[in-house]
Design an enzyme around this catalytic site. Structure first.
Site: not given
Ligand code: G3I
Ligand code: 9MR
Ligand code: ZN
Length: 533
Positions: A508, A152, A465, A517
């Site tokens: 994965d 993120d 991610h 992530e």
């Protein structure tokens, strides 16, 4: 998945070398090490008796080949023909890996344009650089800079402090490894690049301190997580979440230490760090009973909750004591110590390991508070010895008993760092040996047969991610993924991993943020471990 698991990158010439086997036929009892190109056998070894291991869901055994020291490319072949991936033996085998793992921090920089010259295909325009709004007010604050935390684009203080600390420890462990030519814009400025990179985060941290009170805002993020877009395309409002005691104490600790690290590099900067650290510390001791951070209404990004701030306070007091030699900080160390129990953890939530390491490397503390210092040393070493006992009993030689948590790869890299610290404080060959086994686990000797770093080894994650990787359709190289998490904390993990043993709860898959992530503070202990091994 191969039944023969090796460090897929390889082994240094003088290192302990071994493979772990999974579910071999009972009569498959020997193995050879063969040259990859010629198939010539250079070593024959025996395989230990297989034992059922419920945490991996396998029958595991091991074979050692430490005697093979000639540089080259090899593979392991068992008597019945099971083969490992090709791996290398040599002393420079981790050099490229280290650069890639380190450069991920540069590629995570927020607030500036990343030019192609340094970022290649991950180049992008400046992101997140309009002023953010302080939660619950109309007040704007310039909080540009710092690293995107993870997959993120949030920027969080507690995780940033851990990452910077790991870089400092990496540099301390092996300064020669970190030169001024690691291919970041500051390369060639006369300062080791690792300290330039750490400073990028520190400069942002300053902006997160409330100039009036000294308290430090917990994080700056959007109200929610964006889609899989490049960072400059997350254009909605950035919100600064409230001050927290853990962010403020971590800030005080890392700034106090920074004042020493940068003393001979930039005195003005070092003084600024110390001033900011003292101010934050004064704030947090006054607010130590405040409840831990919780996401305020309307904000659903990473929380990093933590109800106990005494480990953070102790760490800050130790760092401040070491720079100022002011005995009032020692009082805080001694009282906070009573409220901390875990000394072998280097997390974003528990920082007792950093506090212990910094305290136990202080001659001043030892001289002025010998009883305390001795007590802390025995607490620390006892817990380290328990870790080593766990690792000895584990078929993968890592300190694990039954579960794997979100970010387990970080904990495993952290464990390696802890063993390095322990060896410095109380030298013991076991610590050195078991430290390296953590690296072997990360690079392939694990229950899912992955080298957990993107672009490294023969079988590594390709769908992390991670928003830039997803937006561009290619994994950024050098990122350590979270790894097995038997909590099945996302829908994809819950759907696809429900029948897996704890150590095998990894997938994965782009949507599996709880196993796949990436984070700056997962790469940072790997940087340190590479510097130590
Ligand atoms: O504290 C308990 C421990 O007592 C227990 O034994 C263990 C067993 O599972 O769980 C521990 O709690 C875990 C906690 O992390 C501390 O390690 C939780 O289960 C686990 O869900 C929690 O995961 C954290 C996750 O956010 C959710 O809060 C990860 O450590 C943390 O790395 C992750 O951080 C996110 C940010 O919020 C946002 N940015 C990305 C980043 C990585 O995914
Ligand atoms: O992408 C987010 C990741 O960075 C976080 O670590 C994770 C847990 O907080 O959340 C991810 O965002 C997901 C959200 O929590 C639920 N909906 C799907 C989001 C993206 O896949
Ligand atoms: Zn950004």
């Amino acid at each position: 998945m191969r039944k023969v698991r090796v460090n897929q990158i390889g082994y240094k010439t003088a290192a302990e070398k071994y493979a772990v086997f999974a579910d071999l036929d009972e009569d498959d009892r020997t193995f050879t090490v063969v040259e990859a190109e010629t198939d010539k056998t250079v070593f024959e070894g025996t395989i230990t008796k297989a034992k059922p291991y419920k945490v991996s869901g396998e029958y595991n055994s091991a074979g050692f080949f430490t005697e093979v020291t000639c540089p080259g490319k090899y593979k392991i072949v068992t008597a019945k023909g099971e083969e490992s991936y090709v791996f290398e033996i040599g002393d420079k085998i981790y050099d490229k890996t280290l650069i890639n793992v380190f450069r991920v921090l540069y590629l995570q920089r927020c607030g500036i344009k990343l030019p192609e010259a340094y970022a290649k295909e991950f180049a992008h325009e400046a992101c997140h650089n309009s002023p953010a709004r302080i939660y619950g007010t109309d007040e704007k604050l310039d909080v540009n800079g710092g690293w995107h935390d993870a997959g993120d684009y949030g920027r969080y203080i507690v995780s940033g402090a851990k990452a910077v600390m790991d870089l400092f420890i990496a540099y301390e462990a092996n300064p020669a490894l970190f030169n001024d030519a690691m291919n970041i814009p500051e390369s060639g400025n006369g300062v080791p690049d690792i300290l330039d990179e750490a400073r990028y985060e520190l400069e942002w941290m300053f902006k997160m301190q409330d100039s009036k009170t000294g308290g430090v805002y917990h994080k700056v993020t959007g109200e929610r997580f964006p889609g899989f877009v490049m960072p400059q395309h997350e254009t909605w409002e950035m919100v600064v979440s409230p001050v927290s005691n853990t962010a403020t104490a971590d800030f005080a600790a890392i700034m106090a230490l920074s004042s020493t690290v940068y003393k001979d590099i930039d005195t003005g900067f070092a003084n600024k760090c110390l001033g900011a650290a003292k101010k934050a510390f004064d704030y947090v001791v006054k607010h130590q009973d405040a409840p831990g951070f919780k996401n305020p209404d309307g904000i659903v990004t990473g929380e990093y909750p933590d109800d106990n701030c005494f480990d953070e306070i102790m760490w800050a007091a130790v760092e401040l004591y070491k720079v100022t030699e002011d005995e009032s900080y020692a009082d805080v160390i001694l009282s906070a110590y009573e409220k901390v129990t875990k000394w072998t953890i280097l997390g974003w939530d528990d920082v007792g390991g950093y506090a212990a390491y910094s305290a136990l490397t202080s001659d001043l503390l030892k001289k002025n508070h010998l009883d305390f210092w001795t007590r802390l040393k025995s607490d620390f070493i006892n817990q380290v010895d328990d870790m080593v006992d766990e690792a000895k009993a584990n078929p993968y030689f890592i300190s694990r008993t039954d579960t794997f948590e979100w970010g387990s790869n970080m904990s495993i890299a952290d464990n390696g760092m802890i063993l390095w610290m322990a060896n410095k404080i109380s030298p013991n060959q076991d610590y050195v040996i078991y430290m390296k086994y953590n690296l072997d686990y990360i690079f392939g000797i694990n229950a899912v047969d992955y080298c957990f770093v993107t672009g490294e080894g023969s079988n590594s994650p390709v769908h992390p991610h991670h928003r830039p990787s997803a937006a561009l359709g290619k994994p950024m190289p050098g990122m350590l993924v979270g790894g097995p998490d038997n909590g099945l904390h996302d829908e994809t993990a819950a759907r696809l991993l429900a029948d897996k043993a704890p150590a095998a709860c990894y997938i994965d898959h782009l949507d599996s943020y709880s196993t796949n992530e990436i984070c700056v503070y997962w790469n940072s202990p790997l940087i340190a471990l590479l510097a130590m091994c």
